[in-house]
Design a protein around this motif. Structure first.
Motif, PDB file in Angstrom:
ATOM      1  N   SER A  81     -17.726 -70.100 -57.053  1.00 19.33           N
ATOM      2  CA  SER A  81     -17.634 -71.349 -56.478  1.00 19.33           C
ATOM      3  C   SER A  81     -16.658 -71.423 -55.537  1.00 19.33           C
ATOM      4  O   SER A  81     -16.561 -71.933 -54.537  1.00 19.33           O
ATOM      5  CB  SER A  81     -17.457 -72.440 -57.596  1.00 19.33           C
ATOM      6  N   GLN A  82     -15.656 -70.539 -55.979  1.00 20.45           N
ATOM      7  CA  GLN A  82     -14.369 -70.658 -54.940  1.00 20.45           C
ATOM      8  C   GLN A  82     -14.572 -69.883 -53.788  1.00 20.45           C
ATOM      9  O   GLN A  82     -14.283 -70.203 -52.661  1.00 20.45           O
ATOM     10  CB  GLN A  82     -13.049 -70.257 -55.576  1.00 20.45           C
ATOM     11  N   LEU A  83     -15.336 -68.577 -54.056  1.00 21.69           N
ATOM     12  CA  LEU A  83     -15.796 -67.905 -52.917  1.00 21.69           C
ATOM     13  C   LEU A  83     -16.577 -68.386 -52.159  1.00 21.69           C
ATOM     14  O   LEU A  83     -16.584 -68.292 -50.753  1.00 21.69           O
ATOM     15  CB  LEU A  83     -16.294 -66.410 -53.495  1.00 21.69           C
ATOM     16  N   ALA A  84     -17.517 -69.106 -52.579  1.00 20.37           N
ATOM     17  CA  ALA A  84     -18.762 -69.917 -51.646  1.00 20.37           C
ATOM     18  C   ALA A  84     -17.815 -70.752 -50.718  1.00 20.37           C
ATOM     19  O   ALA A  84     -18.134 -71.257 -49.882  1.00 20.37           O
ATOM     20  CB  ALA A  84     -19.621 -70.448 -52.601  1.00 20.37           C
ATOM     21  N   LEU A  85     -16.814 -71.495 -51.499  1.00 24.48           N
ATOM     22  CA  LEU A  85     -16.153 -72.658 -50.689  1.00 24.48           C
ATOM     23  C   LEU A  85     -15.557 -72.028 -49.508  1.00 24.48           C
ATOM     24  O   LEU A  85     -15.435 -72.570 -48.273  1.00 24.48           O
ATOM     25  CB  LEU A  85     -15.290 -73.441 -51.551  1.00 24.48           C
ATOM     26  N   GLN A  86     -14.849 -70.712 -49.747  1.00 31.35           N
ATOM     27  CA  GLN A  86     -14.142 -69.936 -48.744  1.00 31.35           C
ATOM     28  C   GLN A  86     -15.082 -69.667 -47.636  1.00 31.35           C
ATOM     29  O   GLN A  86     -14.803 -69.641 -46.343  1.00 31.35           O
ATOM     30  CB  GLN A  86     -13.616 -68.633 -49.191  1.00 31.35           C
TER      31      GLN A  86
ATOM     32  N   PHE B 194     -11.203 -68.078 -34.965  1.00 30.66           N
ATOM     33  CA  PHE B 194     -12.325 -67.341 -34.439  1.00 30.66           C
ATOM     34  C   PHE B 194     -12.493 -66.019 -35.110  1.00 30.66           C
ATOM     35  O   PHE B 194     -13.347 -65.313 -35.406  1.00 30.66           O
ATOM     36  CB  PHE B 194     -12.332 -67.105 -32.906  1.00 30.66           C
ATOM     37  N   VAL B 195     -11.202 -65.390 -35.355  1.00 26.22           N
ATOM     38  CA  VAL B 195     -11.044 -64.097 -36.057  1.00 26.22           C
ATOM     39  C   VAL B 195     -10.990 -64.193 -37.510  1.00 26.22           C
ATOM     40  O   VAL B 195     -11.694 -63.253 -38.234  1.00 26.22           O
ATOM     41  CB  VAL B 195      -9.743 -63.261 -35.593  1.00 26.22           C
ATOM     42  N   ARG B 196     -10.321 -65.124 -37.882  1.00 28.84           N
ATOM     43  CA  ARG B 196     -10.191 -65.439 -39.431  1.00 28.84           C
ATOM     44  C   ARG B 196     -11.622 -65.590 -40.239  1.00 28.84           C
ATOM     45  O   ARG B 196     -11.965 -65.276 -41.261  1.00 28.84           O
ATOM     46  CB  ARG B 196      -9.135 -66.296 -39.759  1.00 28.84           C
ATOM     47  N   ALA B 197     -12.441 -66.703 -39.575  1.00 32.39           N
ATOM     48  CA  ALA B 197     -13.591 -67.078 -39.991  1.00 32.39           C
ATOM     49  C   ALA B 197     -14.636 -66.088 -40.574  1.00 32.39           C
ATOM     50  O   ALA B 197     -14.934 -66.024 -41.299  1.00 32.39           O
ATOM     51  CB  ALA B 197     -14.080 -68.066 -39.076  1.00 32.39           C
ATOM     52  N   PRO B 198     -14.912 -65.375 -39.400  1.00 33.86           N
ATOM     53  CA  PRO B 198     -15.871 -64.093 -39.766  1.00 33.86           C
ATOM     54  C   PRO B 198     -15.416 -63.190 -40.926  1.00 33.86           C
ATOM     55  O   PRO B 198     -16.177 -62.653 -41.592  1.00 33.86           O
ATOM     56  CB  PRO B 198     -16.214 -63.310 -38.476  1.00 33.86           C
TER      57      PRO B 198
ATOM     58  N   THR C 211     -25.616 -69.093 -51.614  1.00 38.67           N
ATOM     59  CA  THR C 211     -24.842 -69.091 -50.514  1.00 38.67           C
ATOM     60  C   THR C 211     -25.633 -68.755 -49.295  1.00 38.67           C
ATOM     61  O   THR C 211     -25.282 -69.194 -48.250  1.00 38.67           O
ATOM     62  CB  THR C 211     -23.870 -68.221 -50.748  1.00 38.67           C
ATOM     63  N   GLY C 212     -26.591 -67.778 -49.264  1.00 38.61           N
ATOM     64  CA  GLY C 212     -27.159 -67.342 -48.041  1.00 38.61           C
ATOM     65  C   GLY C 212     -28.035 -68.251 -47.400  1.00 38.61           C
ATOM     66  O   GLY C 212     -28.064 -68.580 -46.103  1.00 38.61           O
ATOM     67  N   ILE C 213     -28.733 -69.015 -48.126  1.00 36.30           N
ATOM     68  CA  ILE C 213     -29.735 -70.281 -47.926  1.00 36.30           C
ATOM     69  C   ILE C 213     -28.719 -71.144 -47.067  1.00 36.30           C
ATOM     70  O   ILE C 213     -29.065 -71.719 -45.788  1.00 36.30           O
ATOM     71  CB  ILE C 213     -30.169 -71.006 -48.827  1.00 36.30           C
ATOM     72  N   LEU C 214     -27.404 -71.682 -47.720  1.00 36.26           N
ATOM     73  CA  LEU C 214     -26.694 -72.600 -47.140  1.00 36.26           C
ATOM     74  C   LEU C 214     -26.125 -72.022 -45.746  1.00 36.26           C
ATOM     75  O   LEU C 214     -25.863 -72.999 -44.820  1.00 36.26           O
ATOM     76  CB  LEU C 214     -25.820 -73.231 -47.877  1.00 36.26           C
ATOM     77  N   VAL C 215     -25.835 -71.073 -45.942  1.00 40.21           N
ATOM     78  CA  VAL C 215     -25.012 -70.346 -44.628  1.00 40.21           C
ATOM     79  C   VAL C 215     -26.218 -70.381 -43.388  1.00 40.21           C
ATOM     80  O   VAL C 215     -25.914 -70.628 -42.178  1.00 40.21           O
ATOM     81  CB  VAL C 215     -24.792 -68.897 -44.811  1.00 40.21           C
ATOM     82  N   ALA C 216     -27.449 -70.008 -43.761  1.00 39.80           N
ATOM     83  CA  ALA C 216     -28.597 -70.074 -42.728  1.00 39.80           C
ATOM     84  C   ALA C 216     -28.776 -71.374 -42.169  1.00 39.80           C
ATOM     85  O   ALA C 216     -29.073 -71.620 -41.111  1.00 39.80           O
ATOM     86  CB  ALA C 216     -30.024 -69.487 -43.344  1.00 39.80           C
TER      87      ALA C 216
ATOM     88  N   MET D  81     -15.675 -72.668 -45.864  1.00 39.29           N
ATOM     89  CA  MET D  81     -14.663 -73.022 -44.984  1.00 39.29           C
ATOM     90  C   MET D  81     -14.550 -72.249 -43.643  1.00 39.29           C
ATOM     91  O   MET D  81     -14.204 -72.668 -42.585  1.00 39.29           O
ATOM     92  CB  MET D  81     -13.474 -72.987 -45.752  1.00 39.29           C
ATOM     93  N   SER D  82     -15.075 -70.925 -43.900  1.00 44.79           N
ATOM     94  CA  SER D  82     -14.988 -70.131 -42.710  1.00 44.79           C
ATOM     95  C   SER D  82     -15.983 -70.660 -41.610  1.00 44.79           C
ATOM     96  O   SER D  82     -15.560 -70.691 -40.329  1.00 44.79           O
ATOM     97  CB  SER D  82     -15.292 -68.825 -43.170  1.00 44.79           C
ATOM     98  N   PHE D  83     -17.026 -71.246 -42.162  1.00 43.18           N
ATOM     99  CA  PHE D  83     -18.187 -71.675 -41.058  1.00 43.18           C
ATOM    100  C   PHE D  83     -17.634 -73.125 -40.661  1.00 43.18           C
ATOM    101  O   PHE D  83     -17.889 -73.263 -39.518  1.00 43.18           O
ATOM    102  CB  PHE D  83     -19.487 -71.765 -41.933  1.00 43.18           C
ATOM    103  N   MET D  84     -16.985 -73.800 -41.172  1.00 41.68           N
ATOM    104  CA  MET D  84     -16.350 -74.979 -40.676  1.00 41.68           C
ATOM    105  C   MET D  84     -15.184 -74.417 -39.442  1.00 41.68           C
ATOM    106  O   MET D  84     -15.173 -75.227 -38.558  1.00 41.68           O
ATOM    107  CB  MET D  84     -15.359 -75.890 -41.848  1.00 41.68           C
ATOM    108  N   MET D  85     -14.500 -73.565 -39.808  1.00 37.83           N
ATOM    109  CA  MET D  85     -13.542 -73.052 -38.744  1.00 37.83           C
ATOM    110  C   MET D  85     -14.306 -72.807 -37.541  1.00 37.83           C
ATOM    111  O   MET D  85     -14.060 -72.972 -36.542  1.00 37.83           O
ATOM    112  CB  MET D  85     -12.753 -71.988 -39.156  1.00 37.83           C
ATOM    113  N   LEU D  86     -15.482 -71.847 -37.891  1.00 38.52           N
ATOM    114  CA  LEU D  86     -16.262 -71.607 -36.588  1.00 38.52           C
ATOM    115  C   LEU D  86     -16.997 -72.796 -36.051  1.00 38.52           C
ATOM    116  O   LEU D  86     -17.040 -72.721 -34.726  1.00 38.52           O
ATOM    117  CB  LEU D  86     -17.270 -70.700 -37.131  1.00 38.52           C
TER     118      LEU D  86
END
Length: 586
Positions: free
Chosen positions: A283-288, A136-140, A161-166, A291-296
């Motif tokens: 591409s690696q940063l976007a995957l990170q 919960f802390v690491r992901a954001p 990346t912003g569209i997919l996060v939305a 992955m953060s949102f997967m943890m969330l």
């Protein structure tokens, strides 16, 4: 949620702070790897790059990866430590709160619900702490840090990346709205499942005697099916997250490479290498980020149920007992062993009708006062007001001339020896059950235990047990008969050497011979103590100093057996229904 976590101790907050430090370090290490990968890309494609340079950067990447794994181990350890420590304290707080409840609060929460809240609900909170401290802390932090680096570069990659996060945020919000009420229902259904199971196990003899196994199975299946159906509906909804997140991850990679291909194609030759390197890094940063949102997502799967559990635990912790301590913690001098009711009326909480009406009587030191009446007339309710299992709605109950509400509960109950209608034994030995409790006096010696057992007429069967007074008693006393349980329960009260004995229909499981012998021993051995006896049998109470006759919550007669046989019609009916006129001396 904040209220429950305000119970964290300073040591636990310190461990949380250390865990946060490890989170920041790990995020920095993880985000350095894509940058190093970009350097490797440039070294490989640049004309002047050497193998040794690539190896050096690769070893640095390996070092960062190992360091990240080590910090993750420390975070996991601290999370598990805080979760276990917090749940231990929380479980103890819930248990102690339940211990302080009066019968009113106990009836407001069912037994099955209190067990679920103390075990399953606290475990849900523990799991959230153990996992959430890292996720919960690491992901954001990871998502914000990675997005800030992406936004500092190419705007096309940032927009994708912003569209997919939305998309992910909208999906999580919809699932939360769907799941939260169903998780609340699941906890209620868990209570119901526990209740049905507990009823079946505790009443297994009756179930078998009446060939009701099929009925009980159908009742259990109905509760089980409803629980399963609700759980499946929530789990199916939550399972949508995994494929959607994988699609998002794949979409991020494909989108960045697709955009990157167009950008490289339209760029100058000298700029193409930089764009390609940025494409690999982004591409690696976007995957990170994904992955953060997967943890969330994993946290959000747990969060609805945990929020329900937190609410249920807080309901117990926030419930204030209606029976509160007075200020008197010592027995006053003078009227030792005296019990008095002054114009006492009582109705149960939330009930409209009174069950006791204007009850007044006095039991002096050394007297035996008995209560008799038809079933449901309020006999047990009267004596339950003495130890303050309930408080009188109107009037006063006095012990030794003091209103029971002015005593601390401990001081009041130190004066009492209480034997309930249903004998309650605890797992342990015969001796531990007889010497059970603490009434402010030194622990009873072995001779005291044996004396109490002898008075209660329990010595014959106890001494025949394999280990005698150290013989094992199973939970609930299921390895002894009803009469034996009752006699051990009476011995427990005698062992306290109280000023006031309260027997709530405690002789009903005894045969007439044992009943007579036990009452004779009590009179001889406990001289000077006051006894309040609720009984159904006239033979048990006919020798009492005073008999109170109740009818529909009203005191309709008071006197000795002989006086009541002359003057009280209700008492006459009860007596003649059990004994002949000749036996009664009429």
């Amino acid at each position: 949620m904040l209220k429950i976590f305000s119970r964290l101790k300073p040591k636990e907050w310190l461990m949380i702070g250390a865990s946060l430090a490890f989170v920041v370090v790990q995020v920095w290490l993880d985000l350095r790897v894509p940058e190093l990968m970009g350097e490797v890309t440039i070294l490989i494609t640049a004309p002047g790059g050497s193998v040794s340079d690539v190896i050096n950067v690769g070893l640095l990447m390996l070092l960062f990866a190992v360091a990240s794994a080590v910090t993750m181990v420390f975070m996991g350890y601290l999370g598990a430590k805080v979760g276990a420590s917090f749940s231990q304290g929380l479980r103890g707080d819930v248990f102690r709160r339940v211990e302080s409840f009066s019968m009113e609060e106990m009836n407001a929460f069912s037994t099955a619900s209190l067990i679920t809240r103390t075990t399953n609900d606290v475990t849900q909170i523990q799991m959230l702490i153990a996992m959430g401290m890292s996720m919960f802390v690491r992901a954001p932090i990871m998502a914000f840090w990675a997005l800030s680096r992406i936004s500092a570069g190419n705007w096309q990659f940032t927009a994708l990346t912003g569209i997919l996060v939305a998309v992910v945020v909208v999906m999580i919000s919809c699932l939360m709205a769907y799941a939260l009420p169903r998780f609340r229902k699941i906890q209620t259904l868990t209570d119901n499942l526990n209740r049905v199971t507990r009823e079946n196990l505790s009443g297994i003899r009756v179930v078998r005697a009446y060939n009701a196994e099929g009925f009980q199975e159908r009742k259990f299946e109905e509760a089980n099916d409803e629980f399963t159906a609700t759980s499946l509906s929530v789990n199916r909804a939550m399972q949508i997250m995994n494929p959607v997140m994988r699609m998002v991850m794949t979409g991020v990679s494909l989108g960045i490479y697709w955009i990157g291909a167009f950008l490289i194609e339209s760029a100058q030759v000298t700029d193409r290498m930089g764009i390609f390197s940025d494409m690999v890094v982004f591409s690696q940063l976007a995957l990170q980020v994904v992955m953060s949102f997967m943890m969330l997502t994993m946290i959000f799967i747990m969060l609805p149920r945990v929020m329900v559990s937190v609410k249920r635990v807080n309901e117990v912790l926030d419930t204030e007992p209606t029976i509160v301590d007075g200020t008197i913690d010592e027995v006053p001098d003078g009227m030792i062993g005296e019990v008095e009711f002054r114009n006492v009326s009582f109705k149960y909480p939330d009930a409209e009708d009174y069950v006791l009406f204007d009850i007044s009587f006095k039991a002096r030191r050394g007297e035996t006062v008995a209560l008799v009446g038809s079933t449901g007339c309020g006999k047990s309710t009267v004596i339950n007001l003495v130890p303050r299992f309930y408080d009188a709605t109107e009037g006063q109950v006095l012990v030794n001339g003091v209103d029971v509400k002015e005593y601390t509960q401990e001081a009041l109950r130190n004066m009492l020896g209480y034997v309930p209608q249903r004998a309650a034994l605890f797992s342990g030995t015969v001796a531990s059950n007889v010497a059970f409790g603490d009434n402010g006096k030194p622990s009873p010696a072995e001779d005291d235990v044996k004396t109490a057992v002898r008075i209660a007429q329990a010595a014959p069967f106890i001494e025949k047990m394999e280990d005698g007074y150290n013989g094992l008693i199973s939970q609930g006393g299921t390895n002894v008969s009803g009469g034996e349980k009752q006699r051990i329960s009476i011995a427990r009260a005698v062992c306290r050497k109280p000023e006031i004995y309260i027997f709530d229909d405690s002789f009903s499981a005894l045969d007439y011979k044992t009943d007579r012998a036990l009452r004779a021993a009590l009179r001889n051995e406990t001289e000077g103590a006051t006894s309040l006896i609720v009984a159904q049998r006239i033979g048990t109470i006919r020798d009492a100093d005073r008999i109170l006759v109740l009818d529909e919550g009203k005191l309709v007669g008071m006197g000795t057996h002989d006086e009541l046989m002359k003057d009280c019609e209700v008492y006459q009916e009860i007596a003649l229904s059990q004994l002949t006129a000749e036996e009664l001396g009429v």
